[in-house]
Enzyme design. Structure first.
Site, PDB file in Angstrom:
ATOM      1  N   HIS A 174      40.811  42.938  42.371  1.00 37.58           N
ATOM      2  CA  HIS A 174      41.442  41.617  42.554  1.00 37.58           C
ATOM      3  C   HIS A 174      41.767  41.447  44.049  1.00 37.58           C
ATOM      4  O   HIS A 174      40.871  41.452  44.873  1.00 37.58           O
ATOM      5  CB  HIS A 174      42.664  41.529  41.625  1.00 37.58           C
ATOM      6  CG  HIS A 174      43.313  40.179  41.541  1.00 37.58           C
ATOM      7  ND1 HIS A 174      42.722  39.010  41.919  1.00 37.58           N
ATOM      8  CD2 HIS A 174      44.560  39.804  41.096  1.00 37.58           C
ATOM      9  CE1 HIS A 174      43.532  37.989  41.723  1.00 37.58           C
ATOM     10  NE2 HIS A 174      44.672  38.444  41.228  1.00 37.58           N
ATOM     11  N   HIS A 201      31.904  36.337  40.919  1.00 34.78           N
ATOM     12  CA  HIS A 201      33.243  35.885  40.557  1.00 34.78           C
ATOM     13  C   HIS A 201      33.267  35.647  39.052  1.00 34.78           C
ATOM     14  O   HIS A 201      32.262  35.254  38.469  1.00 34.78           O
ATOM     15  CB  HIS A 201      33.594  34.594  41.311  1.00 34.78           C
ATOM     16  CG  HIS A 201      35.033  34.227  41.212  1.00 34.78           C
ATOM     17  ND1 HIS A 201      35.544  33.500  40.164  1.00 34.78           N
ATOM     18  CD2 HIS A 201      36.089  34.532  42.004  1.00 34.78           C
ATOM     19  CE1 HIS A 201      36.853  33.355  40.330  1.00 34.78           C
ATOM     20  NE2 HIS A 201      37.202  33.976  41.436  1.00 34.78           N
ATOM     21  N   ASP A 206      36.244  36.951  49.590  1.00 34.25           N
ATOM     22  CA  ASP A 206      36.471  38.240  50.255  1.00 34.25           C
ATOM     23  C   ASP A 206      35.283  38.665  51.121  1.00 34.25           C
ATOM     24  O   ASP A 206      35.431  39.519  52.005  1.00 34.25           O
ATOM     25  CB  ASP A 206      36.731  39.333  49.214  1.00 34.25           C
ATOM     26  CG  ASP A 206      37.846  38.939  48.264  1.00 34.25           C
ATOM     27  OD1 ASP A 206      38.902  38.520  48.764  1.00 34.25           O
ATOM     28  OD2 ASP A 206      37.664  39.036  47.040  1.00 34.25           O
TER      29      ASP A 206
HETATM   30  C1  MLT Z   1      41.595  34.680  43.199  1.00 39.56           C
HETATM   31  O1  MLT Z   1      41.648  33.986  44.211  1.00 39.56           O
HETATM   32  O2  MLT Z   1      42.577  34.892  42.477  1.00 39.56           O
HETATM   33  C2  MLT Z   1      40.318  35.397  42.899  1.00 39.56           C
HETATM   34  O3  MLT Z   1      39.212  34.655  43.296  1.00 39.56           O
HETATM   35  C3  MLT Z   1      40.219  35.944  41.519  1.00 39.56           C
HETATM   36  C4  MLT Z   1      40.127  34.983  40.354  1.00 39.56           C
HETATM   37  O4  MLT Z   1      40.168  33.776  40.491  1.00 39.56           O
HETATM   38  O5  MLT Z   1      39.967  35.496  39.220  1.00 39.56           O
END
Ligand code: MLT
Length: 387
Positions: free
Chosen positions: A224, A270, A325
């Site tokens: 995460h 994602h 990321d």
């Molecule tokens: C986020 O910004 O929390 C991540 O992209 C992870 C997600 O959306 O599951």
């Protein structure tokens, strides 16, 4: 008769609740193709808003007038300074673990001293104080000395940069990039792990600080929030291996080699998105404009094309495209913050806003103010060896 939204079959079990609708999120939405929206605004359209304006949007539901945003900024400034005891206690915690462990402990510490056991009041106070908490944690963990005294009147991120003793960096450069990073990471729908965990913990009536500490513990995982740290380390590793021989061909060969050896390729895919993450698109554009000659920026641009090309060959991969990321750490590093260990704290500094506002909704507004019940999903019994 209510509408059937999702048919559950046995294939849906043990899949991390992927795609299950579990409720409503009022702050933001993640569309697989169109990406992230804050309220009704596509994130790319508001990426360069001042953080106070974007926070106001999530907090109130509206883009305020100039005066409303000024009033809101003043409100944040009035709540921004932590009791000195909070910072003293943070500086007495052990600091040899990962900084996210310290961040979680700092949130509990702040809650013990400042918590009012009132979700709305604690939401506002925590959003106001989180820059000082994050700066104290990073300075202490990094051995950069004590934070400079908070000056909330400088502005939300300006004050964060002022308090943070980053060596050899240009404050203007950090402010510009931290503001963008902050706005892009404020919220990401209701079902990302840290948000879900924060709301689930709050559903047992844990207070705001404890719920956010739990959420930050979830964010700290490498699948995460800590993925931004791992991604920059991955890009640096490739740069180290290829040295002066970085080209689309050598990068492709290296990626294929890694995959053949079951090694991870970071920054792609994602759970929800099926296109390049729009947050990444904004950051690639900034990197190209501001840091075109930075070797890591050049490498991430090559990875942006080569990664999806190679990963798309695997029919099991439903999204081979870059996520946020893939590029966020490279931009932070190019701006003068080459400290991957602290990237997840910057993520947490931003995401605290979305999670805290969602908690207020679930506890104080949903179901005509009664709040949602305690989270309690069903597990089916199955006999299996446990060890
Ligand atoms: C986020 O910004 O929390 C991540 O992209 C992870 C997600 O959306 O599951």
């Amino acid at each position: 008769m209510s509408k059937v939204l999702f048919e559950i079959t046995e294939d849906n079990l043990d899949t991390g609740l992927r795609g299950y609708p579990v409720g409503y999120c009022t702050t933001s939405n993640v569309d697989p193709i169109k990406g992230l929206f804050y309220r009704n605004y596509p994130v790319a359209d508001i990426a360069y808003w001042e953080p106070e304006r974007a926070i106001h949007l999530l907090y109130t539901g509206n883009d305020g007038s100039k005066g409303e945003i000024e009033d809101f900024s003043n409100l944040l400034q009035r709540h921004a300074i932590c009791a000195p005891r909070v910072i003293d206690h943070i500086r007495k915690l052990p600091n040899e673990g990962h900084p996210m462990q310290l961040f979680c402990a700092a949130l509990f510490t702040c809650g013990m001293i400042e918590g009012q056991n009132d979700y709305r009041a604690d939401c506002l106070a925590l959003i106001a104080k989180i820059p000082e908490i994050a700066a104290a944690v990073i300075n202490y963990h990094a051995g950069w000395g004590e934070s400079k005294p908070s000056k909330p009147e400088l502005g939300y991120i300006e004050n964060f940069v002022h308090m943070l003793n980053v060596p050899n960096a240009s404050p203007e450069e950090l402010i510009e990039v931290f503001k963008l990073f902050n706005v892009l990471h404020l919220d990401h729908g209701g079902g990302n792990l840290s948000t879900f965990v924060g709301k689930a913990v709050a559903s047992g009536l844990q207070d705001m600080y404890g719920s956010i500490a739990a959420a930050m513990s979830a964010l700290a995982g490498p699948r995460h929030g800590r993925a931004n740290q791992d991604c920059l380390e991955f890009v640096e590793e490739i740069q180290g291996e290829l040295q002066n021989d970085v080209s689309p061909e050598t990068v492709e060969a290296l990626i294929r080699d890694r995959l053949a050896n079951n090694q991870l390729v970071f920054g792609f895919g994602h759970a929800v998105l099926r296109v390049e993450d729009p947050r990444a698109t904004v950051l690639y554009a900034l990197a190209e404009k501001k840091y075109p000659d930075n070797p890591l920026v050049k490498l991430t641009q090559i990875l942006r094309t080569i990664g999806p090309k190679v990963l798309a060959e695997n029919p099991k991969i439903s999204n081979p495209y870059p996520n946020v990321d893939a590029i966020s750490g490279t931009v932070l590093s190019a701006a003068g913050f080459p400290y991957p260990e602290y990237f997840t704290i910057l993520f947490g500094l931003a995401r605290t806003v979305g999670i805290a506002v969602q908690i207020v909704h679930e506890r104080c507004i949903a179901r005509e103010g009664k709040g949602l019940p305690i989270v309690r999903p069903k597990y089916l019994y199955k006999s299996s060896p446990t060890t």
